[in-house]
Design a protein around this motif. Sequence first.
Motif, mmCIF file in Angstrom:
data_model
loop_
_atom_site.group_PDB
_atom_site.id
_atom_site.type_symbol
_atom_site.label_atom_id
_atom_site.label_comp_id
_atom_site.label_asym_id
_atom_site.label_seq_id
_atom_site.Cartn_x
_atom_site.Cartn_y
_atom_site.Cartn_z
ATOM 1 N N ALA A 82 -3.683 14.381 0.045
ATOM 2 C CA ALA A 82 -2.487 14.178 0.865
ATOM 3 C C ALA A 82 -2.114 15.450 1.619
ATOM 4 O O ALA A 82 -1.698 15.403 2.784
ATOM 5 C CB ALA A 82 -1.326 13.721 -0.026
ATOM 6 N N GLY A 88 -5.561 13.677 -5.787
ATOM 7 C CA GLY A 88 -4.778 12.893 -4.830
ATOM 8 C C GLY A 88 -3.767 13.741 -4.086
ATOM 9 O O GLY A 88 -3.543 13.559 -2.880
ATOM 10 N N ARG A 127 3.836 10.541 5.424
ATOM 11 C CA ARG A 127 2.978 9.365 5.389
ATOM 12 C C ARG A 127 3.722 8.127 5.885
ATOM 13 O O ARG A 127 3.112 7.090 6.150
ATOM 14 C CB ARG A 127 2.404 9.147 4.006
ATOM 15 N N LEU A 138 -4.792 7.212 -3.298
ATOM 16 C CA LEU A 138 -3.489 7.316 -3.949
ATOM 17 C C LEU A 138 -3.112 6.014 -4.654
ATOM 18 O O LEU A 138 -2.424 6.032 -5.683
ATOM 19 C CB LEU A 138 -2.415 7.692 -2.931
ATOM 20 N N MET A 139 -3.546 4.896 -4.119
ATOM 21 C CA MET A 139 -3.281 3.616 -4.796
ATOM 22 C C MET A 139 -4.010 3.542 -6.133
ATOM 23 O O MET A 139 -3.452 3.087 -7.131
ATOM 24 C CB MET A 139 -3.702 2.460 -3.881
ATOM 25 N N THR A 149 3.227 7.867 -5.959
ATOM 26 C CA THR A 149 2.466 8.961 -6.570
ATOM 27 C C THR A 149 2.945 10.324 -6.086
ATOM 28 O O THR A 149 2.515 11.348 -6.635
ATOM 29 C CB THR A 149 0.973 8.843 -6.247
ATOM 30 N N ALA A 165 1.229 4.302 -2.807
ATOM 31 C CA ALA A 165 0.878 5.658 -2.387
ATOM 32 C C ALA A 165 2.081 6.592 -2.478
ATOM 33 O O ALA A 165 1.969 7.732 -2.938
ATOM 34 C CB ALA A 165 0.323 5.644 -0.962
ATOM 35 N N THR A 196 -4.886 6.867 1.425
ATOM 36 C CA THR A 196 -3.968 5.865 0.875
ATOM 37 C C THR A 196 -4.631 5.072 -0.247
ATOM 38 O O THR A 196 -4.022 4.836 -1.300
ATOM 39 C CB THR A 196 -3.497 4.911 1.983
ATOM 40 N N LYS A 197 -5.877 4.665 -0.047
ATOM 41 C CA LYS A 197 -6.577 3.933 -1.104
ATOM 42 C C LYS A 197 -6.788 4.801 -2.337
ATOM 43 O O LYS A 197 -6.682 4.324 -3.476
ATOM 44 C CB LYS A 197 -7.918 3.420 -0.572
ATOM 45 N N GLN A 234 0.824 -1.205 0.000
ATOM 46 C CA GLN A 234 0.000 0.000 0.000
ATOM 47 C C GLN A 234 0.860 1.258 0.000
ATOM 48 O O GLN A 234 0.622 2.196 -0.767
ATOM 49 C CB GLN A 234 -0.930 -0.004 1.216
ATOM 50 N N ASN A 235 1.871 1.296 0.866
ATOM 51 C CA ASN A 235 2.688 2.509 0.956
ATOM 52 C C ASN A 235 3.547 2.696 -0.284
ATOM 53 O O ASN A 235 3.837 3.829 -0.682
ATOM 54 C CB ASN A 235 3.577 2.455 2.203
#
Length: 569
Positions: free
Chosen positions: A375, A371, A290, A200-201, A69, A66, A197-198, A62-63
């Motif tokens: 953030a 996005g 993050r 950005l994914m 991006t 994220a 995070t989702k 996930q990170n």
Amino acid sequence: MTDVILADPPPPVDNTWAAPAIGVPLALAIGLVVFFLVRSARGSVRDADDFLVAGRRIDVRQNTLAFATAPIMYSTMVIITGHIALNGFDAVLLMTAFTVSMLVALLIYASPLRNVGGHTLGDLFAVRADERTARTASATLILLTYVMFLIVTMAALAFIIYRLFNVEALWLVGGLTAVVGLIVVAYVFMGGMLGVTKMLMVKAVLVIAFIALLTVLALAKLNLNVFSLLQDAEANAVPDKRGYDLLGPGRLFGEGSTRSAPPEADPWVHLSKVFSIVVGTAGIPFLFMRNYAVTNGRDARRSVGWASMIVVGFYACMCLLGLGAIAILGKDGIGIIAPHRDITLPKLVDELGGPVLSGALAAISLLVVAGVLAALLINVVTSVTKDINVVRGRKPAPGAELKDIRRNVVIVGVVSVLLGVAMLPALTHIFIPTSIDLGGAAVLPAVVYSLYWRRFNTAGLKWTVYGGIAVTMFMVVFSNGVSGDEAALFPDADFKFVDIEPGLISVPVAFLLGWIGTLTSRERNDAAFAEMQVRALTGAVVPARGQALADGADAARPGREAPAPSEAH
């Protein structure tokens, strides 16, 4: 006076690429997907830590997506394509600075920052300095960079609506920009850090897949032959009056490249930009903070490393697209003046895939900038909640803190959207380089000293942060972004004496000021440095010297055991 600070409308251009009939439904579809993903994250938000740092449950996968991006914005995706098509090798060199900045982040603080724990820079600074001073410095840095990035991000949303959705009425552009901004505020309100995070994914998957597809299509247009692409790009390049080739150095770094600087200063002007991007981007708070949400320090380091490799691949594709644009479209088919650099990629997309891909570009670009805004918002709300409350001496009850955070999201978010829309007509191009310079001159030295210098203390923190801000702002005021250039805030005045990017001077000066400030103070706390080393290197929780440490430690959350050192690093 308004003629000075207001931006001129972009020069008119025949918009033959926009496909709003496809872009609008795709944007709505992406928005719905993001909505359901963010909504699914809401059920996991039970307390303040869940909202602000996703309960520190973000894993490597996930990170990685994220974080990858982070450097992908309107300027580094759409505008950079036109920049490369015009300036070739030198523009590619400038672009590589963004990837190098991620390596700086990886080597300096990715793992130590997560191991120390906490929520903001204030938690890191408070280990080495007086807590109130540390929190004030953290809030100052985060709010300052937030306002600058916010204004430019909202302007990018407006440009996407204007250029890619072909909305020309200025009142409608402003209204739609506000609507998109408020939708992002609602997303952050619902999902917190996990929701962001989702989001950005989804952004990472869509934008990387889209750029990869464009790269394949561009190469297919030239028989999948990179050498043919390079040859055609050179042959079709816009001629340089000084005789520099597109694929050779000189168009940006050679003498005579900068209108307002003497010819002999040009190499320094543009090399200073590369330096400032490398060290400044690594110090922008909303990009690296993050890492606090990752499971442990080892995962933070791994995710930043993988994200760096993804970004290298992404910008390799952008390089091919920029050169492919001039090879395929020719010099008459790209934007050949600075305000038109953002039309090159849309025209290339239209050439390669017609209205379908043009509509997809519009929808994905909207998500790219949204996005970034999400953030930014979660970052500043974290600072308002954790830093400013400490400065004010206010500590909400655990049960009320989550409500307090969500209220901050609404207040800060709505005010931010209104401010961003109000600033749309203003000249704001100076904000991005200034915020990057501040990241290098005020944030990075303070982080490095806090983590690695035994002698560092409260006075050193003040001198580093506020000295770095003061030096940077002083140099910006007397730079060509404010006067002495036709694109400056005051184009008819000329009181500049700084031709280079301020970061080249302000970053080393900030390190020097931090060293001087530290040594002029008698304060010394070797125990605090030892504590920092233990926490930064192992993630082990040290008995708190004060409430700030307890709040920053993972073990402070009820029902959560302290991580073993082997897990943390």
